[in-house]
Design a protein around this motif. Structure first.
Motif, PDB file in Angstrom:
ATOM      1  N   TYR A 270      43.392  49.218  14.241  1.00  0.00           N
ATOM      2  CA  TYR A 270      44.402  49.795  13.897  1.00  0.00           C
ATOM      3  C   TYR A 270      45.150  49.113  12.989  1.00  0.00           C
ATOM      4  CZ  TYR A 270      49.591  50.768  14.975  1.00  0.00           C
ATOM      5  OH  TYR A 270      51.060  51.041  14.548  1.00  0.00           O
ATOM      6  N   PHE A 271      45.940  49.440  12.022  1.00  0.00           N
ATOM      7  CA  PHE A 271      46.642  48.464  10.833  1.00  0.00           C
ATOM      8  C   PHE A 271      48.004  49.154  10.473  1.00  0.00           C
ATOM      9  CE2 PHE A 271      45.910  51.004   6.917  1.00  0.00           C
ATOM     10  CZ  PHE A 271      44.810  51.656   7.170  1.00  0.00           C
ATOM     11  N   VAL A 272      48.890  48.230  10.165  1.00  0.00           N
ATOM     12  CA  VAL A 272      49.966  48.569   9.564  1.00  0.00           C
ATOM     13  C   VAL A 272      50.159  47.784   8.413  1.00  0.00           C
ATOM     14  CG1 VAL A 272      51.475  49.451  11.356  1.00  0.00           C
ATOM     15  CG2 VAL A 272      51.252  47.200  11.290  1.00  0.00           C
ATOM     16  N   LYS A 273      50.900  48.565   7.192  1.00  0.00           N
ATOM     17  CA  LYS A 273      51.120  47.607   5.974  1.00  0.00           C
ATOM     18  C   LYS A 273      52.759  47.376   6.249  1.00  0.00           C
ATOM     19  CE  LYS A 273      47.916  48.611   2.680  1.00  0.00           C
ATOM     20  NZ  LYS A 273      47.526  48.180   1.556  1.00  0.00           N
ATOM     21  N   ASP A 274      53.107  46.173   5.571  1.00  0.00           N
ATOM     22  CA  ASP A 274      54.638  45.726   5.582  1.00  0.00           C
ATOM     23  C   ASP A 274      55.011  46.181   4.333  1.00  0.00           C
ATOM     24  OD1 ASP A 274      53.919  43.796   4.009  1.00  0.00           O
ATOM     25  OD2 ASP A 274      53.817  42.236   5.849  1.00  0.00           O
ATOM     26  N   LEU A 275      56.106  45.763   4.121  1.00  0.00           N
ATOM     27  CA  LEU A 275      57.061  46.094   2.766  1.00  0.00           C
ATOM     28  C   LEU A 275      56.625  45.156   1.714  1.00  0.00           C
ATOM     29  CD1 LEU A 275      60.895  46.418   4.427  1.00  0.00           C
ATOM     30  CD2 LEU A 275      59.194  48.108   3.227  1.00  0.00           C
ATOM     31  N   LYS A 276      55.846  44.101   2.170  1.00  0.00           N
ATOM     32  CA  LYS A 276      55.573  43.110   0.880  1.00  0.00           C
ATOM     33  C   LYS A 276      53.998  43.525   0.451  1.00  0.00           C
ATOM     34  CE  LYS A 276      57.564  39.177   2.473  1.00  0.00           C
ATOM     35  NZ  LYS A 276      57.614  37.991   3.539  1.00  0.00           N
ATOM     36  N   GLY A 277      53.501  44.589   1.157  1.00  0.00           N
ATOM     37  CA  GLY A 277      52.227  45.134   0.825  1.00  0.00           C
ATOM     38  C   GLY A 277      51.017  44.487   1.398  1.00  0.00           C
ATOM     39  N   ARG A 278      51.439  43.854   2.498  1.00  0.00           N
ATOM     40  CA  ARG A 278      50.573  43.062   3.293  1.00  0.00           C
ATOM     41  C   ARG A 278      49.960  44.116   4.304  1.00  0.00           C
ATOM     42  NH1 ARG A 278      53.405  37.674   5.239  1.00  0.00           N
ATOM     43  NH2 ARG A 278      54.452  39.569   6.057  1.00  0.00           N
ATOM     44  N   GLU A 279      48.635  43.840   4.814  1.00  0.00           N
ATOM     45  CA  GLU A 279      48.144  44.693   5.948  1.00  0.00           C
ATOM     46  C   GLU A 279      47.922  43.743   7.161  1.00  0.00           C
ATOM     47  OE1 GLU A 279      44.588  46.994   5.042  1.00  0.00           O
ATOM     48  OE2 GLU A 279      43.963  46.486   6.817  1.00  0.00           O
ATOM     49  N   HIS A 280      48.520  44.208   8.145  1.00  0.00           N
ATOM     50  CA  HIS A 280      48.132  43.767   9.494  1.00  0.00           C
ATOM     51  C   HIS A 280      47.161  44.392  10.363  1.00  0.00           C
ATOM     52  CE1 HIS A 280      52.169  41.501   9.126  1.00  0.00           C
ATOM     53  NE2 HIS A 280      52.406  42.505   8.416  1.00  0.00           N
ATOM     54  N   ARG A 281      45.894  44.022  10.279  1.00  0.00           N
ATOM     55  CA  ARG A 281      44.853  44.645  11.062  1.00  0.00           C
ATOM     56  C   ARG A 281      44.542  44.039  12.170  1.00  0.00           C
ATOM     57  NH1 ARG A 281      39.499  44.874   7.312  1.00  0.00           N
ATOM     58  NH2 ARG A 281      40.849  45.593   6.051  1.00  0.00           N
ATOM     59  N   TYR A 282      44.393  45.069  13.267  1.00  0.00           N
ATOM     60  CA  TYR A 282      44.213  44.843  14.752  1.00  0.00           C
ATOM     61  C   TYR A 282      42.835  45.397  14.791  1.00  0.00           C
ATOM     62  CZ  TYR A 282      48.888  43.798  14.732  1.00  0.00           C
ATOM     63  OH  TYR A 282      50.431  42.905  14.560  1.00  0.00           O
ATOM     64  N   THR A 283      42.036  44.411  15.325  1.00  0.00           N
ATOM     65  CA  THR A 283      40.682  45.097  15.814  1.00  0.00           C
ATOM     66  C   THR A 283      40.584  44.706  17.229  1.00  0.00           C
ATOM     67  OG1 THR A 283      39.753  44.374  13.669  1.00  0.00           O
ATOM     68  CG2 THR A 283      38.104  44.898  15.477  1.00  0.00           C
ATOM     69  N   TYR A 284      40.168  45.990  18.020  1.00  0.00           N
ATOM     70  CA  TYR A 284      40.218  45.538  19.640  1.00  0.00           C
ATOM     71  C   TYR A 284      38.853  46.142  20.347  1.00  0.00           C
ATOM     72  CZ  TYR A 284      42.415  50.066  19.750  1.00  0.00           C
ATOM     73  OH  TYR A 284      42.711  51.372  19.638  1.00  0.00           O
ATOM     74  N   GLN A 285      38.559  45.526  21.550  1.00  0.00           N
ATOM     75  CA  GLN A 285      37.656  46.210  22.415  1.00  0.00           C
ATOM     76  C   GLN A 285      38.006  45.913  23.724  1.00  0.00           C
ATOM     77  OE1 GLN A 285      34.978  48.061  21.574  1.00  0.00           O
ATOM     78  NE2 GLN A 285      34.869  48.462  23.539  1.00  0.00           N
ATOM     79  N   ASN A 286      38.106  46.925  24.772  1.00  0.00           N
ATOM     80  CA  ASN A 286      38.396  46.925  26.055  1.00  0.00           C
ATOM     81  C   ASN A 286      36.884  46.659  26.649  1.00  0.00           C
ATOM     82  OD1 ASN A 286      41.321  47.201  26.085  1.00  0.00           O
ATOM     83  ND2 ASN A 286      40.671  49.476  25.773  1.00  0.00           N
ATOM     84  N   LYS A 287      37.098  45.796  27.960  1.00  0.00           N
ATOM     85  CA  LYS A 287      36.092  45.666  28.970  1.00  0.00           C
ATOM     86  C   LYS A 287      34.927  44.778  28.006  1.00  0.00           C
ATOM     87  CE  LYS A 287      35.019  47.597  33.212  1.00  0.00           C
ATOM     88  NZ  LYS A 287      34.031  47.378  33.748  1.00  0.00           N
ATOM     89  N   VAL A 288      35.033  43.492  27.792  1.00  0.00           N
ATOM     90  CA  VAL A 288      34.049  42.491  27.414  1.00  0.00           C
ATOM     91  C   VAL A 288      34.079  41.284  28.353  1.00  0.00           C
ATOM     92  CG1 VAL A 288      34.208  43.158  25.053  1.00  0.00           C
ATOM     93  CG2 VAL A 288      35.732  41.285  25.873  1.00  0.00           C
ATOM     94  N   PRO A 289      32.963  40.843  28.761  1.00  0.00           N
ATOM     95  CA  PRO A 289      32.862  39.640  29.622  1.00  0.00           C
ATOM     96  C   PRO A 289      33.145  38.307  28.917  1.00  0.00           C
ATOM     97  CG  PRO A 289      30.572  40.300  28.581  1.00  0.00           C
ATOM     98  CD  PRO A 289      31.491  41.170  27.916  1.00  0.00           C
ATOM     99  N   LEU A 290      34.012  37.429  29.505  1.00  0.00           N
ATOM    100  CA  LEU A 290      34.590  36.326  28.989  1.00  0.00           C
ATOM    101  C   LEU A 290      33.795  35.310  28.701  1.00  0.00           C
ATOM    102  CD1 LEU A 290      37.476  34.996  28.303  1.00  0.00           C
ATOM    103  CD2 LEU A 290      37.458  34.226  30.793  1.00  0.00           C
ATOM    104  N   ASN A 291      32.476  35.310  29.716  1.00  0.00           N
ATOM    105  CA  ASN A 291      31.562  34.298  29.364  1.00  0.00           C
ATOM    106  C   ASN A 291      30.186  34.790  29.956  1.00  0.00           C
ATOM    107  OD1 ASN A 291      31.185  33.712  32.227  1.00  0.00           O
ATOM    108  ND2 ASN A 291      33.070  32.295  31.921  1.00  0.00           N
ATOM    109  N   GLY A 292      28.968  34.058  29.701  1.00  0.00           N
ATOM    110  CA  GLY A 292      27.866  34.702  30.130  1.00  0.00           C
ATOM    111  C   GLY A 292      27.296  34.636  31.714  1.00  0.00           C
ATOM    112  N   LYS A 293      28.600  34.111  32.437  1.00  0.00           N
ATOM    113  CA  LYS A 293      28.175  33.958  34.063  1.00  0.00           C
ATOM    114  C   LYS A 293      28.087  35.056  34.795  1.00  0.00           C
ATOM    115  CE  LYS A 293      29.606  29.231  34.000  1.00  0.00           C
ATOM    116  NZ  LYS A 293      30.793  28.529  34.241  1.00  0.00           N
TER     117      LYS A 293
END
Ligand SMILES: [Zn+2]
Length: 444
Positions: A270-293
């Motif tokens: 998901y991304f939004v552009k701000d007034l300065k022309g910069r892009e704020h990009r968010y990448t995400y994923q639900n349900k991932v293991p915090l570690n290998g245990k």
């Protein structure tokens, strides 16, 4: 009186008298630990005199007002803070050293509830009914000589010992708000039983979270903190207390999870552009293991990238949370995670740099003095934050003065020469001086 239909949504003002009165109530209910008949000053007067020093950010305020009392037969600690008799610095230190730090917890709670009732808290919601409490550890005393029973100790190979005090500090905050709302911090200190085991930031955070739940059982809380906290035991602890978390999770600290994420062909973005022309990009994923245990907690992951107008990534950060992420909340969560620096910037640095005189002026004590003085300083800071949020007189003063330092400098000078019967009178004088200053400048 009939309430206006808007009454329930309008913010109410919290003034000096309401805040001072809550403080007096707390100080008055501290159990007396001294031998009766031998106390020259009440616990209230000792605590309030020390508080006033923190409030005016000058360790000599109480002593000065004692002198004002002698020459004018009245003083501002009496009129404004309801102090009947001002103790000398040494008396004040001895009394406060023996007060249990827990005695100050009710003030933090009361101020929070006062803000809640005044509808000042609502604008701090990160998501509906969810308030973000950022936590971080800070050390406010370090010495090779000065120490007390509570000091953490670190033995060096050359035989010397460093003594220190820390707190796990927590504060509610919002990315769009300049003010932060501190809660009762947890000392990072050794217990009465001696130096068998050194306390640490993680253990203090565990106690802090349990206590925060006790203090605010019905409040929706999102705990946020740095990478130190994005480990399974802390994640589980927050969930056990029916709270939410948003912890920094750096790829290097979470190799298994990073590899897991790399196996996806594409992650939702998901991304939004701000007034300065910069892009704020968010990448995400639900349900991932915090570690290998095998018993690893399943978490939801967010990565944030700030990409400038030339297409260059200038900032990245990543977090894990238990809140299910979607395109509607991902930017809000990312923004919330990024504002965590406020706890360092607005809390610690303000306390350290803007004249609250934390470390040096009141000595260290044998029992609780060091931590109690820290708490009084934090309460003064809290008091000032509430002023900024809700006191129209203070807000007006802030507008008229270039900066806070100038405002408080003037205030400190005024209370040497004038005795104010009320807080309103003091503020009028502050504003009056300012209006004149502006006129004079114009006339020049
Ligand atoms: Zn100590």
């Amino acid at each position: 009186m009939k309430k206006s239909p808007l009454a329930h949504t309008q913010k109410k003002h919290l003034n000096f008298d309401a805040l001072r009165s809550s403080l007096s109530q707390c100080f008055n209910s501290i159990p007396e630990h001294r031998v009766q008949g031998r106390c020259q000053h009440t616990l209230h007067d000792s605590m309030m005199s020390a508080f006033s020093c923190m409030f005016f950010q000058d360790p000599s305020i109480a002593e000065f007002q004692r002198q004002v009392q002698e020459s004018k037969n009245n003083n501002n600690l009496h009129t404004l803070f309801k102090v009947q008799s001002i103790p000398k610095d040494t008396q004040l230190r001895d009394v406060i050293d023996n007060v249990s730090s827990e005695a100050l917890r009710p003030v933090f709670k009361t101020y929070f509830h006062q803000l809640q009732r005044a509808k000042q808290l609502e604008s701090f919601q990160i998501l509906p009914n969810l308030y973000m409490c950022a936590i971080d550890g800070v050390y406010h005393h370090s010495s090779e000589q000065v120490h007390c029973k509570q000091c953490l100790t670190k033995k060096h190979s050359n035989g010397t010992v460093t003594y220190s005090h820390g707190v796990l500090l927590g504060a509610f905050m919002h990315p769009d708000k300049r003010q932060v709302i501190p809660v009762m911090p947890e000392p990072i200190a050794n217990s009465e039983t001696g130096y068998i085991k050194q306390d640490c930031e993680i253990n203090a955070a565990k106690r802090f979270i349990a206590q925060l739940k006790k203090d605010h059982p019905r409040l929706g809380v999102l705990i946020t903190g740095d990478g130190l906290f994005s480990k399974a035991p802390m994640v589980n602890l927050v969930l056990e207390h029916k709270m939410h978390f948003l912890f920094v999770a750096k790829p290097d600290d979470h190799k298994y999870m990073t590899q897991w994420l790399a196996d996806y062909k594409k992650l939702p973005t998901y991304f939004v552009k701000d007034l300065k022309g910069r892009e704020h990009r968010y990448t995400y994923q639900n349900k991932v293991p915090l570690n290998g245990k095998e018993d690893a907690p399943w978490v939801n992951y967010i990565r944030y990238e700030l990409i400038n107008e030339k297409g260059k990534t200038t900032y990245t950060n990543s977090w894990v949370t238990d809140i299910t992420i979607d395109e509607h909340n991902v930017a809000k969560l990312g923004k919330a995670g990024r504002c965590r620096w406020k706890i360092e910037n607005e809390c610690f640095n303000t306390l350290k740099n803007q004249g609250y005189h934390l470390n040096h002026n009141f000595g260290h004590g044998k029992e609780n003095l060091s931590h109690n003085m820290y708490l009084l300083t934090l309460l003064a800071f809290f008091f000032h934050q509430i002023f900024e949020l809700s006191d129209p007189d203070y807000q007006l003063c802030r507008q008229r003065y270039v900066n806070k330092i100038a405002l408080w400098e003037t205030f400190r000078t005024l209370i040497i020469y004038f005795i104010f019967e009320s807080w309103g009178e003091a503020f009028s004088k502050l504003l009056e001086g300012r209006a004149n200053a502006k006129v004079n400048k114009k006339n020049k």
